[in-house]
Write a protein that holds these residues in place. Structure first.
Motif, PDB file in Angstrom:
ATOM      1  N   ALA A  14       0.835  -1.197   0.000  1.00 22.32           N
ATOM      2  CA  ALA A  14       0.000   0.000   0.000  1.00 22.32           C
ATOM      3  C   ALA A  14       0.870   1.248   0.000  1.00 22.32           C
ATOM      4  N   GLY A  15       0.485   2.197  -0.838  1.00 16.93           N
ATOM      5  CA  GLY A  15       1.263   3.418  -0.999  1.00 16.93           C
ATOM      6  C   GLY A  15       2.254   3.358  -2.135  1.00 16.93           C
ATOM      7  N   GLY A  16       2.459   2.170  -2.680  1.00 15.87           N
ATOM      8  CA  GLY A  16       3.404   1.994  -3.765  1.00 15.87           C
ATOM      9  C   GLY A  16       2.825   2.340  -5.119  1.00 15.87           C
ATOM     10  N   SER A  17       3.621   2.095  -6.165  1.00 18.66           N
ATOM     11  CA  SER A  17       3.241   2.449  -7.532  1.00 18.66           C
ATOM     12  C   SER A  17       3.472   1.287  -8.485  1.00 18.66           C
ATOM     13  N   LEU A  18       2.679   1.275  -9.535  1.00 24.80           N
ATOM     14  CA  LEU A  18       2.857   0.351 -10.649  1.00 24.80           C
ATOM     15  C   LEU A  18       2.480   1.079 -11.922  1.00 24.80           C
ATOM     16  N   ARG A  19       3.061   0.648 -13.039  1.00 24.64           N
ATOM     17  CA  ARG A  19       2.651   1.178 -14.329  1.00 24.64           C
ATOM     18  C   ARG A  19       2.240   0.013 -15.222  1.00 24.64           C
ATOM     19  N   LEU A  20       1.005   0.055 -15.635  1.00 18.75           N
ATOM     20  CA  LEU A  20       0.492  -0.948 -16.564  1.00 18.75           C
ATOM     21  C   LEU A  20       0.663  -0.456 -17.998  1.00 18.75           C
ATOM     22  N   SER A  21       0.916  -1.393 -18.893  1.00 19.45           N
ATOM     23  CA  SER A  21       1.040  -1.076 -20.316  1.00 19.45           C
ATOM     24  C   SER A  21       0.064  -1.921 -21.114  1.00 19.45           C
ATOM     25  N   CYS A  22      -0.451  -1.351 -22.183  1.00 17.42           N
ATOM     26  CA  CYS A  22      -1.335  -2.073 -23.096  1.00 17.42           C
ATOM     27  C   CYS A  22      -0.849  -1.816 -24.514  1.00 17.42           C
ATOM     28  N   ARG A  23      -0.242  -2.812 -25.096  1.00 18.86           N
ATOM     29  CA  ARG A  23       0.192  -2.711 -26.481  1.00 18.86           C
ATOM     30  C   ARG A  23      -0.970  -3.148 -27.368  1.00 18.86           C
ATOM     31  N   HIS A  24      -1.264  -2.369 -28.424  1.00 19.58           N
ATOM     32  CA  HIS A  24      -2.485  -2.632 -29.192  1.00 19.58           C
ATOM     33  C   HIS A  24      -2.317  -2.304 -30.652  1.00 19.58           C
ATOM     34  N   PHE A  65      -4.091   8.049 -10.257  1.00 22.03           N
ATOM     35  CA  PHE A  65      -3.830   7.292 -11.485  1.00 22.03           C
ATOM     36  C   PHE A  65      -3.761   8.250 -12.672  1.00 22.03           C
ATOM     37  N   THR A  66      -2.942   7.908 -13.656  1.00 18.97           N
ATOM     38  CA  THR A  66      -2.844   8.701 -14.880  1.00 18.97           C
ATOM     39  C   THR A  66      -2.829   7.770 -16.081  1.00 18.97           C
ATOM     40  N   ILE A  67      -3.738   8.021 -17.028  1.00 16.40           N
ATOM     41  CA  ILE A  67      -3.740   7.283 -18.277  1.00 16.40           C
ATOM     42  C   ILE A  67      -3.037   8.132 -19.330  1.00 16.40           C
ATOM     43  N   SER A  68      -2.213   7.488 -20.143  1.00 14.65           N
ATOM     44  CA  SER A  68      -1.484   8.207 -21.184  1.00 14.65           C
ATOM     45  C   SER A  68      -1.267   7.277 -22.372  1.00 14.65           C
ATOM     46  N   GLN A  69      -0.756   7.834 -23.451  1.00 10.48           N
ATOM     47  CA  GLN A  69      -0.549   7.031 -24.647  1.00 10.48           C
ATOM     48  C   GLN A  69       0.757   7.416 -25.325  1.00 10.48           C
ATOM     49  N   ASP A  70       1.357   6.466 -25.981  1.00  8.22           N
ATOM     50  CA  ASP A  70       2.519   6.689 -26.837  1.00  8.22           C
ATOM     51  C   ASP A  70       2.139   6.136 -28.202  1.00  8.22           C
ATOM     52  N   ASN A  71       1.732   7.021 -29.102  1.00 11.27           N
ATOM     53  CA  ASN A  71       1.235   6.580 -30.396  1.00 11.27           C
ATOM     54  C   ASN A  71       2.324   5.914 -31.231  1.00 11.27           C
ATOM     55  N   ALA A  72       3.553   6.338 -31.050  1.00  7.28           N
ATOM     56  CA  ALA A  72       4.655   5.735 -31.812  1.00  7.28           C
ATOM     57  C   ALA A  72       4.860   4.270 -31.441  1.00  7.28           C
ATOM     58  N   LYS A  73       4.503   3.935 -30.205  1.00  4.19           N
ATOM     59  CA  LYS A  73       4.652   2.558 -29.726  1.00  4.19           C
ATOM     60  C   LYS A  73       3.323   1.815 -29.693  1.00  4.19           C
ATOM     61  N   ASN A  74       2.239   2.471 -30.118  1.00  5.84           N
ATOM     62  CA  ASN A  74       0.899   1.848 -30.057  1.00  5.84           C
ATOM     63  C   ASN A  74       0.637   1.275 -28.665  1.00  5.84           C
ATOM     64  N   THR A  75       0.892   2.089 -27.671  1.00  4.82           N
ATOM     65  CA  THR A  75       0.786   1.634 -26.289  1.00  4.82           C
ATOM     66  C   THR A  75       0.048   2.672 -25.440  1.00  4.82           C
ATOM     67  N   VAL A  76      -0.822   2.167 -24.591  1.00  4.45           N
ATOM     68  CA  VAL A  76      -1.512   2.993 -23.601  1.00  4.45           C
ATOM     69  C   VAL A  76      -1.028   2.559 -22.229  1.00  4.45           C
ATOM     70  N   TYR A  77      -0.821   3.532 -21.359  1.00  5.45           N
ATOM     71  CA  TYR A  77      -0.284   3.256 -20.029  1.00  5.45           C
ATOM     72  C   TYR A  77      -1.295   3.652 -18.951  1.00  5.45           C
ATOM     73  N   LEU A  78      -1.161   3.023 -17.806  1.00  4.84           N
ATOM     74  CA  LEU A  78      -1.882   3.439 -16.615  1.00  4.84           C
ATOM     75  C   LEU A  78      -0.870   3.500 -15.478  1.00  4.84           C
ATOM     76  N   GLN A  79      -0.494   4.724 -15.135  1.00  4.34           N
ATOM     77  CA  GLN A  79       0.403   4.929 -14.002  1.00  4.34           C
ATOM     78  C   GLN A  79      -0.442   4.976 -12.736  1.00  4.34           C
ATOM     79  N   MET A  80      -0.148   4.106 -11.801  1.00  6.08           N
ATOM     80  CA  MET A  80      -0.927   4.002 -10.569  1.00  6.08           C
ATOM     81  C   MET A  80      -0.032   4.322  -9.385  1.00  6.08           C
ATOM     82  N   ASN A  81      -0.337   5.399  -8.712  1.00  2.00           N
ATOM     83  CA  ASN A  81       0.411   5.817  -7.529  1.00  2.00           C
ATOM     84  C   ASN A  81      -0.468   5.723  -6.290  1.00  2.00           C
ATOM     85  N   SER A  82       0.169   5.730  -5.147  1.00  2.52           N
ATOM     86  CA  SER A  82      -0.556   5.682  -3.862  1.00  2.52           C
ATOM     87  C   SER A  82      -1.590   4.561  -3.867  1.00  2.52           C
ATOM     88  N   LEU A  83      -1.157   3.399  -4.266  1.00  8.22           N
ATOM     89  CA  LEU A  83      -2.086   2.280  -4.374  1.00  8.22           C
ATOM     90  C   LEU A  83      -2.639   1.882  -3.011  1.00  8.22           C
TER      91      LEU A  83
END
Length: 122
Positions: A14-24, A65-83
């Motif tokens: 609890a309180g930690g962070s993870l970043r999820l990636s979705c390649r699509h 949480f922050t959702i973001s995208q990198d179009n060059a990599k066709n990837t969407v991210y979900l940065q999760m803080n203070s879990l």
């Protein structure tokens, strides 16, 4: 055939962070993240309108949480803080041609789903 491949899940304190990636390979307008805990319905966490970058969040994750995208990599991210422990769930990447306004959090509105990645917060 739309393919969504999630990665980045794991176990964190609890309180930690993870970043999820979705390649699509989705060419529609909307990408999102949902989560589902055992015995509960799938709930919307965040969404992004890929053409303009507009973002939407569930009240429970706003500011953490922050959702973001990198179009060059066709990837969407979900940065999760203070879990928090209540964030323990299977997290799914989702894609849709378009989902309008407040309906973004309705799982039935989304067309494509990844296989999910487990997040455990202790």
């Amino acid at each position: 055939h739309v393919q969504l491949v999630e990665s980045g899940g794991g176990s964190v304190q609890a309180g930690g962070s993870l970043r999820l990636s979705c390649r699509h390979n989705h060419r529609g307008n909307c990408m999102g993240w949902f989560r589902q805990a055992p015995g509960k319905e799938r709930e919307g966490v965040a969404a992004i309108y890929t053409r303009v970058g507009s973002t939407y969040y569930a009240d429970s994750v706003k500011g953490r949480f922050t959702i973001s995208q990198d179009n060059a990599k066709n990837t969407v991210y979900l940065q999760m803080n203070s879990l928090k422990p209540e964030g323990t769930a299977m997290y799914y990447c989702a894609a849709a041609i378009c989902v309008y306004g407040s309906t973004w959090s309705d799982a039935a509105k989304w067309n494509y789903w990844g296989q999910g990645t487990q997040v455990t917060v202790s």
